[in-house]
Design an enzyme around this catalytic site. Structure first.
Site, PDB file in Angstrom:
ATOM      1  N   GLU A   5       1.016  -1.225  -0.071  1.00 39.15           N
ATOM      2  CA  GLU A   5      -0.182   0.125   0.084  1.00 39.15           C
ATOM      3  C   GLU A   5       0.881   1.298   0.038  1.00 39.15           C
ATOM      4  OE1 GLU A   5      -3.112  -0.202  -1.302  1.00 39.15           O
ATOM      5  OE2 GLU A   5      -3.679  -1.740   0.415  1.00 39.15           O
TER       6      GLU A   5
ATOM      7  N   THR B 161       2.987   2.066  -2.256  1.00 37.83           N
ATOM      8  CA  THR B 161       4.366   1.576  -2.681  1.00 37.83           C
ATOM      9  C   THR B 161       4.182   1.950  -4.126  1.00 37.83           C
ATOM     10  OG1 THR B 161       3.275  -0.574  -2.845  1.00 37.83           O
ATOM     11  CG2 THR B 161       4.982  -0.054  -0.796  1.00 37.83           C
ATOM     12  N   ASP B 162       3.125   2.067  -4.842  1.00 35.33           N
ATOM     13  CA  ASP B 162       3.170   2.103  -6.425  1.00 35.33           C
ATOM     14  C   ASP B 162       3.851   3.514  -6.637  1.00 35.33           C
ATOM     15  OD1 ASP B 162       0.777   3.691  -5.749  1.00 35.33           O
ATOM     16  OD2 ASP B 162      -0.478   2.649  -7.154  1.00 35.33           O
TER      17      ASP B 162
ATOM     18  N   SER C 268     -25.023   7.741 -17.625  1.00 36.33           N
ATOM     19  CA  SER C 268     -24.664   6.769 -16.694  1.00 36.33           C
ATOM     20  C   SER C 268     -25.818   6.324 -15.949  1.00 36.33           C
ATOM     21  CB  SER C 268     -23.868   7.589 -15.636  1.00 36.33           C
ATOM     22  OG  SER C 268     -24.190   7.082 -14.297  1.00 36.33           O
TER      23      SER C 268
ATOM     24  N   GLY D 266     -16.368   4.960  -3.643  1.00 36.30           N
ATOM     25  CA  GLY D 266     -15.753   5.575  -2.155  1.00 36.30           C
ATOM     26  C   GLY D 266     -15.546   4.366  -1.182  1.00 36.30           C
ATOM     27  N   SER D 267     -15.314   3.381  -1.743  1.00 32.84           N
ATOM     28  CA  SER D 267     -14.958   2.195  -0.791  1.00 32.84           C
ATOM     29  C   SER D 267     -13.669   1.589  -0.955  1.00 32.84           C
ATOM     30  CB  SER D 267     -16.041   0.989  -0.910  1.00 32.84           C
ATOM     31  OG  SER D 267     -16.029   0.578  -2.287  1.00 32.84           O
TER      32      SER D 267
ATOM     33  N   SER E  81     -13.506   1.871  -7.919  1.00 30.23           N
ATOM     34  CA  SER E  81     -14.373   2.388  -9.119  1.00 30.23           C
ATOM     35  C   SER E  81     -14.045   3.277 -10.186  1.00 30.23           C
ATOM     36  CB  SER E  81     -15.649   2.816  -8.374  1.00 30.23           C
ATOM     37  OG  SER E  81     -15.268   3.904  -7.743  1.00 30.23           O
TER      38      SER E  81
ATOM     39  N   GLU F  14      -6.416  10.180 -15.070  1.00 32.57           N
ATOM     40  CA  GLU F  14      -6.593  10.466 -13.580  1.00 32.57           C
ATOM     41  C   GLU F  14      -5.735  11.494 -12.794  1.00 32.57           C
ATOM     42  OE1 GLU F  14      -8.395   7.187 -11.343  1.00 32.57           O
ATOM     43  OE2 GLU F  14      -8.290   8.403  -9.688  1.00 32.57           O
TER      44      GLU F  14
ATOM     45  N   ASP G 121      -4.161   0.659  -9.727  1.00 30.52           N
ATOM     46  CA  ASP G 121      -5.603   0.234  -9.757  1.00 30.52           C
ATOM     47  C   ASP G 121      -5.816  -0.089 -11.374  1.00 30.52           C
ATOM     48  OD1 ASP G 121      -5.481   0.844  -7.230  1.00 30.52           O
ATOM     49  OD2 ASP G 121      -6.484   2.661  -7.223  1.00 30.52           O
TER      50      ASP G 121
END
Ligand code: GLA
Length: 387
Positions: free
Chosen positions: A33, A35-36, A67, A121-122, A126, A159, A171
């Site tokens: 986590e 680390t990317d 959507s 948001g989890s 997403s 992004e 991701d």
């Protein structure tokens, strides 16, 4: 679960055109986590929650994006697309289009229908699923095909450069390149990767604390800045250290005192997490599940205490899992500050494990968590809906 046939019929009804349909999954990160962006190692797996994108050409010069989740349609002029984000869900598909246009592709008019079931948001990516599904759809319409790692990099740039979230590559990479029943050990320096089979006897139990997580929030960015500041201190002595990937625990012992206390702790997390992640992949590959579980527990402690990216609820979710039969390892997954824990659980115990964990969490925190029993799924691809 996602249903391409339903997306096809609603696209047909809305746009009177047959769509080509693509699917891109969300992900859970088993270990590795923050680390990317330090050019280190991560070991995520794609999950069954995903975004579907249906695309068809238009002849009126418009780009129309609908959507299904928001029941909202956005209309743009293909020749004059917005150049900046507007803090709206359409930023993600538009960001992908902007990056592809920047790569020299002329973007035709199209209709795009989007639907997803990755909980928002989890911490299950997403956004990456939305970007990768859009990228596959638009590149297919344009008539180009990028290898998965390249597609992932383009989506990450969408992004970073358009949406304005300073995320790493994990991701988008796993969404584009995941493999069914496998975790993927990714070297974020050169994007080389190794697949590690997840035994059939192991379920991924994803427990949502119901506390919202956002990469675009300030905490992700401030942690990243602290990591980079720690790296700069080490680099001032050892210029060959370009990212914390290159640093060692000894570097911290020698020069940690020149860092702010926070930077020192963040760097300790990242440097030890890289070592744990490589060790965890080796443990998974040789079926040493107790060792994998031990590394996950250590990773959670480091993420919570040194990186300070956990929260009361996530710490509680991990603690409550500890003595439930079947647990192999548990930790908070994803960018932090809320979201989900990932629990590796012996498959025969998974339903009872999920039930007990939900009861315990509700009793302690007063919130009913969503708990999903998942398996690693394949990466993004075109879906055949011909009937
Ligand atoms: C978010 C980012 C990733 C990664 C994780 C933390 O998911 O999008 O790039 O940095 O947080 O490991």
């Amino acid at each position: 679960m996602h249903d391409p046939a339903a997306l096809r019929s609603s696209h047909l009804a809305r746009f009177q055109a047959e769509p080509e349909i693509f699917v891109a999954p969300g992900r859970v990160n088993l270990i590795g986590e923050h680390t990317d962006y330090a050019e280190g190692f991560v070991m995520p797996a794609a999950i069954e929650f995903a975004t579907l994108a249906g695309i068809s050409p238009r002849s009126d010069g418009k780009i129309v994006i609908y959507s299904e989740n928001y029941s909202q349609e956005c209309v743009f002029d293909a020749a004059a697309l917005p150049e900046a984000a507007s803090h709206h869900w359409s930023d993600y598909p538009l960001g992908v289009v902007a990056i592809l246009a920047g790569e020299g592709h002329s973007i035709p008019a199209f209709s795009l229908s989007l639907w997803g079931d990755v909980p928002l948001g989890s911490g299950l990516s997403s956004s990456a699923a939305l970007e990768v599904a859009t990228a596959l759809a638009v590149t297919s319409l344009v008539g180009v095909s990028y290898p998965g790692p390249v597609l992932a990099r383009l989506c990450q740039r969408a992004e970073n450069e358009f949406v304005g979230a300073n995320c790493g590559i994990m991701d988008q990479f796993i969404s584009a390149n995941g493999a069914k029943d496998h975790a993927l050990l990714l070297d974020c320096r050169d994007l080389s990767f190794k697949l590690a089979p997840i035994p059939e006897s192991v379920a991924l139990v994803i427990a949502n604390t119901m506390v919202k997580h956002a990469v675009s929030g300030g905490e992700y960015t401030s942690r990243r800045a602290e990591v980079e500041a720690a790296c700069a201190v080490i680099a001032s002595h050892r210029p060959e250290v370009r990212f914390l990937r290159d640093a060692t625990p000894e570097d911290l012992e020698r020069w940690g005192s020149e860092m702010s206390p926070n930077s020192l702790k963040r760097a300790r997390h990242v440097i030890t997490e890289n070592l744990r992640t490589v060790a965890a992949a080796a443990a998974l590959i040789r079926h040493d599940l107790p060792e994998l579980g031990r590394l996950m527990a250590e990773a959670h402690r480091s993420y919570s205490q040194d990186f300070e990216a956990s929260c009361v609820e996530a710490d509680m979710m991990v603690e409550l899992a500890q003595d439930i039969p079947g647990l192999i390892g548990a930790r908070l997954t994803g960018g932090g500050f809320g979201g989900c824990t990932v629990n590796l659980v012996a498959v025969e115990h998974a339903p009872a494990f999920a039930e007990t964990l939900a009861e315990r969490y509700a009793a302690k925190i007063g919130i009913k968590p969503q708990i999903h029993i998942c398996h690693a799924s394949g990466g993004a691809h075109r879906v055949n809906t011909s009937i």
